[in-house]
Motif scaffolding. Structure first.
Motif, PDB file in Angstrom:
ATOM      1  N   SER A  83      40.679  38.686  39.950  1.00  0.00           N
ATOM      2  CA  SER A  83      41.943  39.492  39.357  1.00  0.00           C
ATOM      3  C   SER A  83      42.085  40.644  40.532  1.00  0.00           C
ATOM      4  O   SER A  83      41.560  41.812  40.731  1.00  0.00           O
ATOM      5  CB  SER A  83      41.402  40.366  38.163  1.00  0.00           C
ATOM      6  N   GLY A  96      48.728  48.987  37.561  1.00  0.00           N
ATOM      7  CA  GLY A  96      47.804  47.637  37.154  1.00  0.00           C
ATOM      8  C   GLY A  96      47.493  46.818  38.486  1.00  0.00           C
ATOM      9  O   GLY A  96      46.629  46.258  38.274  1.00  0.00           O
ATOM     10  N   ASN A  97      47.984  47.296  39.640  1.00  0.00           N
ATOM     11  CA  ASN A  97      47.772  46.541  40.688  1.00  0.00           C
ATOM     12  C   ASN A  97      46.919  47.529  41.755  1.00  0.00           C
ATOM     13  O   ASN A  97      46.749  48.648  41.851  1.00  0.00           O
ATOM     14  CB  ASN A  97      48.927  46.564  41.723  1.00  0.00           C
ATOM     15  N   PRO A  98      45.469  46.448  42.123  1.00  0.00           N
ATOM     16  CA  PRO A  98      44.593  47.173  42.829  1.00  0.00           C
ATOM     17  C   PRO A  98      44.936  46.933  44.435  1.00  0.00           C
ATOM     18  O   PRO A  98      44.605  46.269  45.240  1.00  0.00           O
ATOM     19  CB  PRO A  98      43.172  46.325  42.421  1.00  0.00           C
ATOM     20  N   ARG A 103      43.000  48.523  38.233  1.00  0.00           N
ATOM     21  CA  ARG A 103      43.935  47.442  37.368  1.00  0.00           C
ATOM     22  C   ARG A 103      44.201  47.704  36.054  1.00  0.00           C
ATOM     23  O   ARG A 103      44.883  47.025  35.236  1.00  0.00           O
ATOM     24  CB  ARG A 103      42.654  46.387  37.155  1.00  0.00           C
TER      25      ARG A 103
END
Length: 199
Positions: free
Chosen positions: A103, A39-41, A34
């Motif tokens: 998140s 930033g995308n898991p 993240r």
């Protein structure tokens, strides 16, 4: 709606809430996805920052997060319309994971996994669409957006009972890609680049 159906809704959400990208990143000491790369898991970001092996593990687990609750619910005799919404709950878990401060990722792989039990023909058409777009453009986000936008129409033709929940799922995924859409329009979106494993 039965208690069993409600239980499967909750189970799908909880399973979806297990972030394989974060866990695999910890296993391979890659850091928190993240805070790295896009930033995308999700599997594509893990591919960028960690290479093929960790990305493959993330992809497999994310697909299973969608497949398992839907298939188990099918075996338990839950009605078709609820099967589709169980798929939605699995994806909501991935997007807003209870165990990781809500998140999460964009649920493309989890959505694909959830569609698998609804019909291999439908899943095959979606993956072919994704493959063609990724081959032509090298944009993972664009391939995902095009695939999920086509998915409700394919579902309407092949499995009409599931068209509405698949449409809801597709809308959620497109909304999760809003930043990618802006970057695509501005010509600032990153193409797939694979990190070479360190020797």
């Amino acid at each position: 709606m039965t208690a069993l159906t409600i239980l499967m809704f909750a189970s799908a959400y909880l399973l979806g809430s297990i972030s394989s990208a974060i866990l695999v990143s910890q296993l391979f000491e890659l850091g928190d996805p993240r805070n790295l790369g896009s930033g995308n898991p999700g599997a594509t970001n893990i591919l960028r920052i960690g290479g093929k092996l960790p990305a493959s593990l993330v992809l497999i687990f994310d697909i299973l997060k969608g497949t398992l609750p839907v298939y188990v619910s099918y075996l338990l005799g839950i009605e078709p319309i609820y099967l589709a919404f169980i798929a939605v709950f699995a994806c909501l878990g991935h997007m807003f994971p209870l165990f990781f401060n809500f998140s999460g990722g964009k649920a493309v792989a989890t959505a694909f996994g959830a569609i698998l039990p609804l019909g291999l023909d439908l899943a095959a058409l979606i993956i072919v669409t994704w493959g063609i777009v990724i081959y032509l453009t090298k944009y993972s986000s664009l391939a995902a957006i095009v695939s999920v936008c086509i998915a409700p129409f394919l579902t309407m033709l092949i499995k009409p009972d599931f068209a509405i929940p698949v449409g809801i799922l597709s809308a959620l995924i497109v909304l999760r890609h809003k930043d990618n859409i802006v970057r695509l329009i501005q010509g600032q979106e990153s193409k797939i680049k694979i990190k070479k494993p360190t020797k």
